[in-house]
Design a protein around this motif. Structure first.
Motif, PDB file in Angstrom:
ATOM      1  N   GLY A 407     -16.709  46.306 -23.011  1.00 60.29           N
ATOM      2  CA  GLY A 407     -17.554  46.858 -24.046  1.00 60.29           C
ATOM      3  C   GLY A 407     -18.815  47.513 -23.550  1.00 60.29           C
ATOM      4  N   LEU A 408     -19.829  47.516 -24.428  1.00 57.29           N
ATOM      5  CA  LEU A 408     -21.101  48.202 -24.230  1.00 57.29           C
ATOM      6  C   LEU A 408     -22.206  47.146 -24.229  1.00 57.29           C
ATOM      7  CD1 LEU A 408     -22.733  50.956 -24.244  1.00 57.29           C
ATOM      8  CD2 LEU A 408     -22.762  50.716 -26.745  1.00 57.29           C
ATOM      9  N   ALA A 409     -23.105  47.208 -23.245  1.00 59.86           N
ATOM     10  CA  ALA A 409     -24.106  46.159 -23.107  1.00 59.86           C
ATOM     11  C   ALA A 409     -25.518  46.718 -22.980  1.00 59.86           C
ATOM     12  CB  ALA A 409     -23.805  45.294 -21.887  1.00 59.86           C
ATOM     13  N   HIS A 410     -26.444  46.016 -23.594  1.00 59.50           N
ATOM     14  CA  HIS A 410     -27.876  46.156 -23.328  1.00 59.50           C
ATOM     15  C   HIS A 410     -28.216  44.954 -22.460  1.00 59.50           C
ATOM     16  CE1 HIS A 410     -32.280  46.438 -24.908  1.00 59.50           C
ATOM     17  NE2 HIS A 410     -32.073  47.310 -23.941  1.00 59.50           N
ATOM     18  N   TYR A 411     -28.473  45.189 -21.170  1.00 59.68           N
ATOM     19  CA  TYR A 411     -28.432  44.104 -20.179  1.00 59.68           C
ATOM     20  C   TYR A 411     -29.708  44.046 -19.368  1.00 59.68           C
ATOM     21  CZ  TYR A 411     -26.570  41.126 -16.440  1.00 59.68           C
ATOM     22  OH  TYR A 411     -26.349  40.097 -15.548  1.00 59.68           O
ATOM     23  N   TYR A 412     -30.209  42.835 -19.187  1.00 57.91           N
ATOM     24  CA  TYR A 412     -31.318  42.588 -18.262  1.00 57.91           C
ATOM     25  C   TYR A 412     -30.878  41.634 -17.156  1.00 57.91           C
ATOM     26  CZ  TYR A 412     -36.051  41.781 -16.591  1.00 57.91           C
ATOM     27  OH  TYR A 412     -37.168  41.709 -15.805  1.00 57.91           O
ATOM     28  N   ASN A 413     -30.392  40.448 -17.519  1.00 54.95           N
ATOM     29  CA  ASN A 413     -29.846  39.514 -16.540  1.00 54.95           C
ATOM     30  C   ASN A 413     -28.940  38.521 -17.258  1.00 54.95           C
ATOM     31  OD1 ASN A 413     -31.525  37.508 -17.667  1.00 54.95           O
ATOM     32  ND2 ASN A 413     -33.085  37.746 -16.090  1.00 54.95           N
ATOM     33  N   ARG A 414     -28.521  37.482 -16.564  1.00 56.25           N
ATOM     34  CA  ARG A 414     -27.516  36.576 -17.132  1.00 56.25           C
ATOM     35  C   ARG A 414     -28.025  35.828 -18.356  1.00 56.25           C
ATOM     36  NH1 ARG A 414     -26.648  31.913 -12.670  1.00 56.25           N
ATOM     37  NH2 ARG A 414     -24.881  31.495 -14.022  1.00 56.25           N
ATOM     38  N   HIS A 415     -29.346  35.725 -18.516  1.00 61.04           N
ATOM     39  CA  HIS A 415     -29.918  35.021 -19.657  1.00 61.04           C
ATOM     40  C   HIS A 415     -30.382  35.964 -20.758  1.00 61.04           C
ATOM     41  CE1 HIS A 415     -29.830  31.376 -17.287  1.00 61.04           C
ATOM     42  NE2 HIS A 415     -30.539  31.943 -16.349  1.00 61.04           N
ATOM     43  N   LYS A 416     -30.355  37.264 -20.494  1.00 58.70           N
ATOM     44  CA  LYS A 416     -30.916  38.224 -21.449  1.00 58.70           C
ATOM     45  C   LYS A 416     -29.981  39.429 -21.568  1.00 58.70           C
ATOM     46  CE  LYS A 416     -34.995  38.247 -19.210  1.00 58.70           C
ATOM     47  NZ  LYS A 416     -36.435  38.403 -18.895  1.00 58.70           N
ATOM     48  N   PHE A 417     -29.125  39.422 -22.581  1.00 56.71           N
ATOM     49  CA  PHE A 417     -28.269  40.579 -22.838  1.00 56.71           C
ATOM     50  C   PHE A 417     -27.753  40.517 -24.265  1.00 56.71           C
ATOM     51  CE2 PHE A 417     -25.334  37.390 -21.072  1.00 56.71           C
ATOM     52  CZ  PHE A 417     -24.321  37.384 -22.014  1.00 56.71           C
ATOM     53  N   HIS A 418     -27.418  41.690 -24.804  1.00 55.13           N
ATOM     54  CA  HIS A 418     -26.654  41.833 -26.039  1.00 55.13           C
ATOM     55  C   HIS A 418     -25.449  42.715 -25.693  1.00 55.13           C
ATOM     56  CE1 HIS A 418     -29.979  40.106 -28.190  1.00 55.13           C
ATOM     57  NE2 HIS A 418     -30.780  41.137 -27.997  1.00 55.13           N
ATOM     58  N   ALA A 419     -24.270  42.367 -26.176  1.00 52.47           N
ATOM     59  CA  ALA A 419     -23.076  43.124 -25.818  1.00 52.47           C
ATOM     60  C   ALA A 419     -22.169  43.300 -27.023  1.00 52.47           C
ATOM     61  CB  ALA A 419     -22.318  42.429 -24.694  1.00 52.47           C
ATOM     62  N   LEU A 420     -21.707  44.523 -27.214  1.00 54.90           N
ATOM     63  CA  LEU A 420     -20.690  44.847 -28.207  1.00 54.90           C
ATOM     64  C   LEU A 420     -19.346  44.781 -27.497  1.00 54.90           C
ATOM     65  CD1 LEU A 420     -20.052  45.696 -31.094  1.00 54.90           C
ATOM     66  CD2 LEU A 420     -20.430  48.077 -30.404  1.00 54.90           C
ATOM     67  N   VAL A 421     -18.457  43.907 -27.949  1.00 52.12           N
ATOM     68  CA  VAL A 421     -17.317  43.459 -27.156  1.00 52.12           C
ATOM     69  C   VAL A 421     -15.996  43.769 -27.845  1.00 52.12           C
ATOM     70  CG1 VAL A 421     -16.257  41.450 -26.049  1.00 52.12           C
ATOM     71  CG2 VAL A 421     -18.749  41.577 -26.281  1.00 52.12           C
ATOM     72  N   VAL A 422     -15.073  44.339 -27.081  1.00 49.07           N
ATOM     73  CA  VAL A 422     -13.673  44.452 -27.512  1.00 49.07           C
ATOM     74  C   VAL A 422     -12.904  43.334 -26.826  1.00 49.07           C
ATOM     75  CG1 VAL A 422     -11.619  45.897 -27.581  1.00 49.07           C
ATOM     76  CG2 VAL A 422     -13.887  46.948 -27.762  1.00 49.07           C
ATOM     77  N   THR A 423     -12.211  42.509 -27.618  1.00 53.93           N
ATOM     78  CA  THR A 423     -11.478  41.379 -27.052  1.00 53.93           C
ATOM     79  C   THR A 423     -10.316  41.023 -27.981  1.00 53.93           C
ATOM     80  OG1 THR A 423     -11.709  39.148 -26.118  1.00 53.93           O
ATOM     81  CG2 THR A 423     -12.986  39.630 -28.121  1.00 53.93           C
ATOM     82  N   LEU A 424      -9.684  39.887 -27.753  1.00 53.95           N
ATOM     83  CA  LEU A 424      -8.553  39.447 -28.582  1.00 53.95           C
ATOM     84  C   LEU A 424      -8.935  38.170 -29.319  1.00 53.95           C
ATOM     85  CD1 LEU A 424      -5.457  40.205 -29.064  1.00 53.95           C
ATOM     86  CD2 LEU A 424      -5.006  38.185 -27.659  1.00 53.95           C
ATOM     87  N   HIS A 425      -8.599  38.128 -30.600  1.00 54.12           N
ATOM     88  CA  HIS A 425      -8.748  36.906 -31.396  1.00 54.12           C
ATOM     89  C   HIS A 425      -7.352  36.416 -31.780  1.00 54.12           C
ATOM     90  CE1 HIS A 425      -9.576  34.370 -34.943  1.00 54.12           C
ATOM     91  NE2 HIS A 425     -10.708  34.108 -34.306  1.00 54.12           N
TER      92      HIS A 425
END
Length: 539
Positions: A407-425
């Motif tokens: 997906g698409l991420a707004h990323y700083y480090n392992r403790h600070k990120f927001h991610a729009l994710v394509v996955t399977l449910h």
């Protein structure tokens, strides 16, 4: 005019040098690969990223380096027909130790291949190399004292145990002779980032003090001999914003002196532009440039007087700032990434992405989880504006387990990120959802603001995020429709910043926007991305 910051977004610890009519600035890259950003200018107004020289395993391997470690404070210089680059690879952050290893690489040209590193020492970070006019070369770095109460995120002055000086032997490619502690720092404390230069028989030493937060400063001292004693500047500091909380450029410090061919003088510095109301800096520490003057006392001062750096600074020429595109559309038609993009830590990029497996597409190979310190498939570019929009298209991704995602991420480090994710449910099938880690240190617990997510059809899916100062909104669309579908609530974008999470001294890189994939099943499921765009939003 020079408009500050001259290098927007995460570009910390600027080291500047001039060769003829050409100026070069090297900045820190920390855990991002390849290491060290080098920019070029001929007018001090317009700057272009031209090289990241630490690109081989023999030069840099940061797998396992914690967040905000890796390449700290490079020093770029030119002498004897060579460019010299000194840098630290920091292997530890939390606790009392730093494990900071210092190296030197050289190259006859900026854009050519750089040498394998010569090891210097590990006594502390922020190394610098000074070429004296008698031909001798001197290596300086701060000394780290682990026998204190200082630890990662809470620096204390006693750990910053002065500036060390030792001669560099060019023939032996090693340090030689006595080690001298030449400067204990000023009462502000936390002395680091030494740079030496010589003028009118004086050796001048500039250092950074006050830590990476809002007390940061450039401190200046001088001596008639290189090994001291060094007397402090009449103002102690050349520049700082520590006593001016309303200044646009905050956290100002850590820079280097340069002269133009006509004798004008400037000094680089890092800075940040925090957002109200939380005083957080998503763009990280950026690079600024200030015009200076020499006065009759042979001390350097800001040309505008006082200590606070200006946003607009007189340039040495009549150069006009080049217009920058508001929107950049990236495609993946070549065999190398666009230069704006980097990845994390690993010197083996073929294991995490490919531009040839599906020509015209960026294939990300799912490895470890988002936030891994070892092998993470994240390809991203710096956030350079407080307001921007990023889009990407996941052309092909067919997960068969929830352990596979992209997906698409707004990323700083392992403790600070927001991610729009394509996955399977398990029940909904292929979905788009949100993973969020809003600064939860030390646990790094994720939140799921969109729950299980929204079922999406097979085929390409477009993902977007729009950030307006402190607010982030994710959206998606598929099937060639024109309507973007918002997903989840408005998220706190400000936490993706230096000060987010553990606070002011807890981390010091900057926010990125990019594409990722992971497969924690270990089967390396890949995702193909056909495009990426970054657009500044006016205002």
């Amino acid at each position: 005019m020079i408009r500050n910051p001259i290098l927007p977004g995460f570009n910390a610890d600027p080291s500047i040098c001039r060769v003829g009519e050409d100026y070069y600035i090297a900045t820190s890259t920390f855990e991002w690969y390849p290491g060290v950003q080098i920019y070029h200018s001929r007018d001090l107004v317009n700057w272009t990223l031209i090289r990241r020289p630490l690109e081989r395993k023999s030069q840099l391997d940061m797998r396992g380096n914690p967040d905000s470690c890796g390449v700290w404070a490079p020093c770029l210089s030119y002498a004897d027909g060579l460019f010299w680059l000194v840098y630290t690879d920091v292997k530890r952050y939390d606790g009392n130790f730093k494990d900071a290893h210092n190296y030197i690489v050289t190259s006859p040209t900026i854009e050519g291949e750089w040498s394998d590193p010569a090891y210097a020492n590990s006594s502390g970070f922020d190394p610098s190399l000074f070429h004296d006019d008698d031909g001798r070369k001197w290596f300086v770095n701060m000394q780290w004292n682990h026998r204190t109460e200082s630890y990662g995120g809470a620096p204390k002055h006693p750990a910053f145990d002065g500036i060390l000086l030792q001669e560099w032997d060019v023939e032996a490619n090693a340090l030689k002779g006595p080690i001298t502690n030449i400067f204990p720092g000023s009462p502000l404390g936390l002395v680091e980032a030494p740079h030496l230069f010589k003028r009118n028989g004086w050796y001048y030493l500039t250092t950074a003090e006050g830590g990476t937060g809002y007390d940061h400063a450039v401190t200046m001292a001088r001596s008639r001999t290189i090994d001291g004693q060094y007397e402090l500047h009449p103002n102690t500091h050349l520049l700082t914003s520590k006593d001016n909380p309303e200044a646009v450029l905050q956290r100002s410090g850590h820079g280097q002196y340069v002269e133009t061919p006509d004798g004008d003088v400037y000094h680089t510095h890092l800075c940040s532009r925090p957002l109200a109301p939380n005083r957080r800096s998503p763009l990280g520490r950026e690079t600024g440039l200030q015009k200076c003057v020499w006065k009759e006392d042979d001390w350097l001062y800001l040309a505008q007087s006082g200590l606070v750096p200006d946003v607009d600074v007189p340039a040495p020429t009549d150069a006009e700032p080049a217009a920058k595109p508001e929107r950049i559309n990236y495609t993946f038609d070549g065999d190398t990434l666009p230069i704006d993009f980097q990845w994390l830590r690993t010197p083996e990029p073929d294991r995490i992405f490919s531009l040839t497996a599906n020509p015209g597409r960026l294939r990300l190979i799912g490895r470890e989880s988002i936030g891994s310190w070892f092998e993470q498939s994240l390809v991203a570019r710096r956030q350079e504006h407080h307001r921007f929009r990023a889009e990407t298209t996941v052309e092909t991704f067919d997960p068969d387990t929830y352990q596979q995602a992209c997906g698409l991420a707004h990323y700083y480090n392992r403790h600070k990120f927001h991610a729009l994710v394509v996955t399977l449910h398990e029940k909904l099938g292929r979905v788009v959802t949100i993973f969020s880690c809003p600064g939860d240190f030390p646990h790094g617990r994720m939140q799921f603001p969109a729950g299980s997510g929204v079922a999406i059809p097979d085929g390409p899916v477009e993902l977007s995020m729009e950030i307006r100062d402190n607010d982030l909104q994710f959206s998606w669309r598929s099937g060639g429709t024109n309507d973007w579908q918002p997903i989840g609530p408005t998220l706190d974008a400000s936490v993706i910043s230096d000060e987010g999470g553990r606070g002011e001294h807890g981390s010091f890189t900057g926010a990125f926007a990019g594409m990722f994939a992971f497969d924690t099943s270990g089967r390396a499921k890949s995702a193909d991305f056909s495009r990426f765009s970054y657009e500044a939003i006016p205002g």
